[in-house]
Write an enzyme that holds these catalytic residues in place. Structure first.
Site, PDB file in Angstrom:
ATOM      1  N   ASP A 134       8.900  13.330  62.967  1.00  7.68           N
ATOM      2  CA  ASP A 134      10.386  14.047  63.007  1.00  7.68           C
ATOM      3  C   ASP A 134      11.735  12.949  62.297  1.00  7.68           C
ATOM      4  O   ASP A 134      11.875  12.065  62.117  1.00  7.68           O
ATOM      5  CB  ASP A 134      11.127  14.224  64.412  1.00  7.68           C
ATOM      6  CG  ASP A 134      10.202  15.178  64.830  1.00  7.68           C
ATOM      7  OD1 ASP A 134       9.611  15.919  63.907  1.00  7.68           O
ATOM      8  OD2 ASP A 134       9.820  15.107  66.299  1.00  7.68           O
ATOM      9  N   ASP A 152       8.417  22.279  62.775  1.00  7.86           N
ATOM     10  CA  ASP A 152       9.223  23.295  63.912  1.00  7.86           C
ATOM     11  C   ASP A 152      10.437  23.720  63.785  1.00  7.86           C
ATOM     12  O   ASP A 152      10.749  24.775  64.135  1.00  7.86           O
ATOM     13  CB  ASP A 152      10.136  21.786  64.701  1.00  7.86           C
ATOM     14  CG  ASP A 152       9.481  20.636  64.630  1.00  7.86           C
ATOM     15  OD1 ASP A 152       8.674  20.802  65.611  1.00  7.86           O
ATOM     16  OD2 ASP A 152       9.750  19.380  65.268  1.00  7.86           O
TER      17      ASP A 152
END
Length: 174
Positions: A134, A152
């Protein structure tokens, strides 16, 4: 004597039964490539936990997530890696079936292709690294939204498109 073809109903044409998967798989592949290229770039440019302020409300930062959304089950002991990998693969198989069956429904299939690409982008991370990379970090003052990635984002965009598609279907504005 020439044979006449049975007339298709509007609903059978709209379902796209037996339609081509290729365009939708192409969308999913583009999402996967964008996701993986951005993750590789961030992993090469940043050390773990380090980042760079881009705007007063947005940073790039390299973090790892062993869990699911919002680090759900991140400290579960390792089994979650394979459980979330399996879940992503099963989701991709179900989505492939739905894409084939409803190939003529553009918004529905675009939404599913985004979700599939996002799910498989994160599956690749879990298989290759044991965690998801991330790097997108939005914040207001000291409050930070959990870091996330392109995969995401694609899943969220796909979910929003599914809601819009369903609202249009219910209202009859397709």
């Amino acid at each position: 004597m020439a044979k006449t073809m049975p007339k298709q109903s509007h609903s059978s044409r709209a379902s796209g039964a037996g339609g081509s998967l290729a365009p939708w798989l192409g969308v999913a592949v583009i999402v996967i490539l964008a996701d993986q290229l951005t993750k590789i770039t961030i992993a090469k440019l940043f050390a773990y936990g380090h980042g760079r302020e881009i705007t007063p409300f947005f940073n790039l930062v390299l973090v790892y997530n062993k869990g699911a959304a919002f680090s759900f089950l991140a400290a579960a002991g390792g089994w979650q890696r394979w459980a979330f990998t399996l879940l992503g693969v099963v989701a991709a198989l179900v989505i492939s079936y739905l894409l084939k069956r409803h190939a003529a429904q553009r918004m529905f299939c675009t939404a599913l292709a985004f979700i599939m690409g996002g799910a498989l982008g994160n599956v690749l991370d879990r298989v290759m690294y044991g965690h998801v990379i991330d790097f997108l970090d939005f914040h207001v003052g000291a409050w930070h939204w959990p870091a996330f990635n392109v995969a995401d984002s694609a899943i969220c965009i796909g979910a929003a498109l599914l809601v819009i598609d369903e609202l249009r279907r219910v209202r009859g504005t397709r």
